[in-house]
Design a protein around this motif. Sequence first.
Motif, PDB file in Angstrom:
ATOM      1  N   ALA A 158      -1.011  -2.014 -10.033  1.00 57.11           N
ATOM      2  CA  ALA A 158      -1.280  -2.064  -8.600  1.00 57.11           C
ATOM      3  C   ALA A 158      -2.360  -3.096  -8.282  1.00 57.11           C
ATOM      4  O   ALA A 158      -2.253  -3.857  -7.314  1.00 57.11           O
ATOM      5  N   TRP A 195       2.808   1.772  -3.442  1.00 53.20           N
ATOM      6  CA  TRP A 195       1.995   2.334  -4.528  1.00 53.20           C
ATOM      7  C   TRP A 195       1.531   3.746  -4.204  1.00 53.20           C
ATOM      8  O   TRP A 195       1.369   4.578  -5.094  1.00 53.20           O
ATOM      9  N   TRP A 196       1.346   4.064  -2.911  1.00 55.88           N
ATOM     10  CA  TRP A 196       0.993   5.432  -2.548  1.00 55.88           C
ATOM     11  C   TRP A 196       2.118   6.406  -2.917  1.00 55.88           C
ATOM     12  O   TRP A 196       1.875   7.502  -3.434  1.00 55.88           O
ATOM     13  N   TRP A 236       0.836  -1.199   0.000  1.00 54.92           N
ATOM     14  CA  TRP A 236       0.000   0.000   0.000  1.00 54.92           C
ATOM     15  C   TRP A 236       0.874   1.254   0.000  1.00 54.92           C
ATOM     16  O   TRP A 236       0.669   2.189  -0.789  1.00 54.92           O
ATOM     17  N   THR A 249      -2.115   1.935 -12.228  1.00 50.19           N
ATOM     18  CA  THR A 249      -3.329   1.477 -11.549  1.00 50.19           C
ATOM     19  C   THR A 249      -3.597   0.011 -11.856  1.00 50.19           C
ATOM     20  O   THR A 249      -3.925  -0.783 -10.955  1.00 50.19           O
ATOM     21  N   ARG A 291      -5.128  10.155  -1.951  1.00 49.58           N
ATOM     22  CA  ARG A 291      -4.278   9.198  -2.676  1.00 49.58           C
ATOM     23  C   ARG A 291      -4.080   7.917  -1.864  1.00 49.58           C
ATOM     24  O   ARG A 291      -3.954   6.829  -2.434  1.00 49.58           O
ATOM     25  N   THR A 340      -5.198   4.507  -3.451  1.00 50.07           N
ATOM     26  CA  THR A 340      -4.239   3.400  -3.509  1.00 50.07           C
ATOM     27  C   THR A 340      -4.805   2.149  -2.844  1.00 50.07           C
ATOM     28  O   THR A 340      -4.676   1.039  -3.365  1.00 50.07           O
TER      29      THR A 340
END
Length: 335
Positions: free
Chosen positions: A139, A84-85, A81, A136, A109, A113
Amino acid sequence: MTSVPAAIAGCALVILTLADAAVTALSMVTVTGPVSGRVARTVWRVFLALNARAGRGSAFLKWSGTCTLLITFATWAVLLWAGWWLVFSSDTASVVASRTSEPAGGWDRVYFTGYTVFTLGIGDYVPDTAWAQVATAAASLTGLFLVTLSLTYLVQVVQAVVHKRVLAQQIHSLGQDAAGIVAVGWTGSGFSSMFNQQLVSLTEPLLRLGEQHLAYPVVHCFHSTRRNKAPARALAALDDALLLLRAGVAPGSRPDPAATEPLWSALDQVLDTLRGQFFSRAERERPAPALSVLRETGVPVVDEEEYAARVREHTGRRRALQGFLHSDGWHEDKD
């Protein structure tokens, strides 16, 4: 505005998380991921310390394995998490509100995420650049991969935990200690053939126990407070019994070596395999069972000096066995 360092740090964190999970869940050797390995060792040490402080009768260790798994899974989820943030935060134009097209804030965000990684697909915020759209999709794919890998790992660990507890019960079904194991096989004139078969049947699951500890090290963190389901205590009782059968019983009355020798070697292999990875030898060896155990059962025995000499030959093994017991939270003076 684009922040390249944030993007690089995020990608590194994502790769670290996926690599750690893959190595931990799929590696069949004595390897855990750098993150999950440290998490498991730290949690186990904390539970051992809490158990030692609480004293006899404490149930802390009963939850150690479950907590270790949950914390490991949570760590993977948080790291993925966070990674990707950082990626989505590296460009202010990467994520926008779906209704107003305004750039998402910091917490927005985090929210975007989270539901992207865990494939919730809520849609309050959307990627607004080509690279963000690709990120995206990536992810979501990594989130699905991590969830699938975690579930697969959970099933394998549960099977290994069940196996080690079944093995402990199988050993304890012969007897709760060395005296009980020897007594169940002695007929009054010799050891029964059925007893030999029962010893033979323990060799394969014993070797499997060692391999499962190597493949899934977290299995060692699952502690049973019930003695008949505790593998460490079962292996100690079995080793005591084998020591009596091989070194204490008079040569003409010993059970078939084809039954005892493979089992003795298998147990030695398990202790040697696990030592270093899960425990170290204790400073003092486990006390050997007394010959009086055999005399009370009516089994012919060797003299005390010969038995003592044979016991001294296995000092290293007995220290390893005591270390295994201690590593699993069992201390004879307290338990």
